[in-house]
Design an enzyme around this catalytic site. Sequence first.
Site, PDB file in Angstrom:
ATOM      1  N   LYS A 177       0.831  -1.204   0.000  1.00 18.79           N
ATOM      2  CA  LYS A 177       0.000   0.000   0.000  1.00 18.79           C
ATOM      3  C   LYS A 177       0.866   1.254   0.000  1.00 18.79           C
ATOM      4  O   LYS A 177       1.802   1.360   0.784  1.00 18.79           O
ATOM      5  CB  LYS A 177      -0.882  -0.003   1.254  1.00 18.79           C
ATOM      6  N   THR A 211      -7.861   9.021   8.019  1.00 21.86           N
ATOM      7  CA  THR A 211      -7.261   7.794   7.474  1.00 21.86           C
ATOM      8  C   THR A 211      -7.008   6.748   8.563  1.00 21.86           C
ATOM      9  O   THR A 211      -6.252   5.805   8.355  1.00 21.86           O
ATOM     10  CB  THR A 211      -5.922   8.112   6.764  1.00 21.86           C
ATOM     11  N   GLY A 213      -7.453   3.553  10.325  1.00 15.66           N
ATOM     12  CA  GLY A 213      -8.085   2.276   9.997  1.00 15.66           C
ATOM     13  C   GLY A 213      -8.192   1.969   8.501  1.00 15.66           C
ATOM     14  O   GLY A 213      -8.843   0.996   8.125  1.00 15.66           O
ATOM     15  N   THR A 214      -7.530   2.755   7.669  1.00 16.29           N
ATOM     16  CA  THR A 214      -7.592   2.467   6.222  1.00 16.29           C
ATOM     17  C   THR A 214      -7.009   1.082   5.920  1.00 16.29           C
ATOM     18  O   THR A 214      -7.548   0.334   5.100  1.00 16.29           O
ATOM     19  CB  THR A 214      -6.836   3.519   5.389  1.00 16.29           C
ATOM     20  N   GLY A 215      -5.908   0.756   6.607  1.00 19.28           N
ATOM     21  CA  GLY A 215      -5.251  -0.535   6.358  1.00 19.28           C
ATOM     22  C   GLY A 215      -6.123  -1.701   6.801  1.00 19.28           C
ATOM     23  O   GLY A 215      -6.260  -2.707   6.087  1.00 19.28           O
ATOM     24  N   CYS A 216      -6.736  -1.574   7.987  1.00 13.67           N
ATOM     25  CA  CYS A 216      -7.621  -2.637   8.509  1.00 13.67           C
ATOM     26  C   CYS A 216      -8.784  -2.834   7.544  1.00 13.67           C
ATOM     27  O   CYS A 216      -9.164  -3.968   7.213  1.00 13.67           O
ATOM     28  CB  CYS A 216      -8.177  -2.250   9.873  1.00 13.67           C
TER      29      CYS A 216
HETATM   30  N1  ATP Z   1      -5.185   9.946   1.467  1.00 17.14           N
HETATM   31  C1  ATP Z   1      -5.545   8.873   0.767  1.00 17.14           C
HETATM   32  N2  ATP Z   1      -6.253   8.999  -0.370  1.00 17.14           N
HETATM   33  C2  ATP Z   1      -6.637   7.912  -1.082  1.00 17.14           C
HETATM   34  N3  ATP Z   1      -6.331   6.656  -0.746  1.00 17.14           N
HETATM   35  C3  ATP Z   1      -5.613   6.453   0.382  1.00 17.14           C
HETATM   36  C4  ATP Z   1      -5.179   7.551   1.202  1.00 17.14           C
HETATM   37  N4  ATP Z   1      -4.485   7.043   2.263  1.00 17.14           N
HETATM   38  C5  ATP Z   1      -4.500   5.711   2.109  1.00 17.14           C
HETATM   39  N5  ATP Z   1      -5.164   5.340   0.982  1.00 17.14           N
HETATM   40  C6  ATP Z   1      -5.413   3.976   0.509  1.00 17.14           C
HETATM   41  O1  ATP Z   1      -5.914   3.240   1.599  1.00 17.14           O
HETATM   42  C7  ATP Z   1      -5.403   1.913   1.580  1.00 17.14           C
HETATM   43  C8  ATP Z   1      -4.645   1.666   2.879  1.00 17.14           C
HETATM   44  O2  ATP Z   1      -3.366   2.230   2.740  1.00 17.14           O
HETATM   45  P1  ATP Z   1      -2.436   2.784   3.886  1.00 17.14           P
HETATM   46  O3  ATP Z   1      -1.077   2.917   3.298  1.00 17.14           O
HETATM   47  O4  ATP Z   1      -3.048   4.017   4.471  1.00 17.14           O
HETATM   48  O5  ATP Z   1      -2.530   1.617   4.930  1.00 17.14           O
HETATM   49  P2  ATP Z   1      -2.082   1.593   6.431  1.00 17.14           P
HETATM   50  O6  ATP Z   1      -0.989   2.575   6.663  1.00 17.14           O
HETATM   51  O7  ATP Z   1      -1.812   0.170   6.759  1.00 17.14           O
HETATM   52  O8  ATP Z   1      -3.365   2.082   7.207  1.00 17.14           O
HETATM   53  P3  ATP Z   1      -3.550   2.335   8.792  1.00 17.14           P
HETATM   54  O9  ATP Z   1      -3.679   3.822   8.895  1.00 17.14           O
HETATM   55  O10 ATP Z   1      -4.808   1.642   9.122  1.00 17.14           O
HETATM   56  O11 ATP Z   1      -2.357   1.775   9.503  1.00 17.14           O
HETATM   57  C9  ATP Z   1      -4.545   1.825   0.326  1.00 17.14           C
HETATM   58  O12 ATP Z   1      -5.295   1.355  -0.759  1.00 17.14           O
HETATM   59  C10 ATP Z   1      -4.134   3.259   0.094  1.00 17.14           C
HETATM   60  O13 ATP Z   1      -3.805   3.496  -1.236  1.00 17.14           O
HETATM   61  C1  HMH Z   2      -6.571  -2.426  17.267  1.00 16.90           C
HETATM   62  C2  HMH Z   2      -5.879  -1.784  16.123  1.00 16.90           C
HETATM   63  N1  HMH Z   2      -5.473  -2.554  15.095  1.00 16.90           N
HETATM   64  C3  HMH Z   2      -4.846  -1.987  14.033  1.00 16.90           C
HETATM   65  C4  HMH Z   2      -4.603  -0.627  13.984  1.00 16.90           C
HETATM   66  C5  HMH Z   2      -3.871  -0.038  12.810  1.00 16.90           C
HETATM   67  O1  HMH Z   2      -4.520   0.994  12.216  1.00 16.90           O
HETATM   68  C6  HMH Z   2      -5.060   0.147  15.090  1.00 16.90           C
HETATM   69  N2  HMH Z   2      -4.874   1.505  15.139  1.00 16.90           N
HETATM   70  N3  HMH Z   2      -5.687  -0.459  16.125  1.00 16.90           N
END
Ligand code: ATP
Ligand code: HMH
Length: 270
Positions: A177, A211, A213-216
Amino acid sequence: MKKHYKIALSIAGSDPSGGAGIQADLKTFSACGCYGATVIVAVVDENTVGVTDVHPIPVPFVTGQIKSVLDDIGADAVKIGMLHSTELILAVKKTLLNYNIKNLVLDPVMVATSGDKLLQDEAIETLKKELIPIVRIITPNIPEAEILLGKSIKSQKDLPDVVKELSFGNKVSVMLKAGHLSDEKLTDVFYNAETDEIIELTSERVHTKNTHGTGCTFSSAIASFLAHGLPLNEAVRQAKDYINKAIIAGADYEIGKGHGPVHHFFKYWE
Ligand SMILES: Nc1ncnc2c1ncn2[C@@H]1O[C@H](COP(=O)(O)OP(=O)(O)OP(=O)(O)O)[C@@H](O)[C@H]1O
Ligand SMILES: Cc1ncc(CO)c(N)n1
């Protein structure tokens, strides 16, 4: 006529503010047409601003919950999120190996959006050596990929090489990502280890603080579409479409003092 749900299980930590962790996973499963089940591995005291504390659930209690769910209702896909310790990673692996689950999605959660650590340093090697080789797909962000590979990733053009390296010679597919890079066009890079293809998934960067929780959410959407039986390439495409729309829909909401959540239910209400 008997009907069957597509069942997705999340094994992850609880975020009481509702935007990440188990709560994000369950919302995503529900929005993406799956029956969601959850095994909580730790209760995290956190909100949109940051993490205050982590209260781990005893490991035998975690494996007990996994068995209770899988022995009874089963799962078409399992998403694994935050696993904070070596002991927990090994126990979850051992338990899951008793069930023949094809769709294991691992989000190698290490750091929250706020920058707080969610994985103990010594557990990183265990995650790499023990858990990654048994899953179907991993979904690291750039900082997690850097830690897994032990090198820095500077620009978008490095990603196609990096994504293959992250497969570590296993048949594990990798969704890398790119949210953490700063380019206006945001291109996540997917390596399908089953067909040896690389696919780029591009979207416009949304300018928002929301953003958390975007990854979850993204990894749970992938698990949901795999639970529906879609091939990998199609599952990651549909999951990218879902997370992108959820980020856009949630972008203008004022919620919390830090990084707010995405709007998981944009299909149903504004
Ligand atoms: N500002 C943004 N605009 C559009 N898409 C985004 C943005 N930020 C993240 N994404 C998308 O969201 C998804 C998750 O990516 P990201 O790199 O944010 O994950 P992460 O860092 O694991 O998330 P978390 O914040 O939950 O730890 C990917 O598809 C990424 O391209
Ligand atoms: C519980 C939990 N899992 C994953 C993440 C990563 O975004 C978070 N902030 N909290």
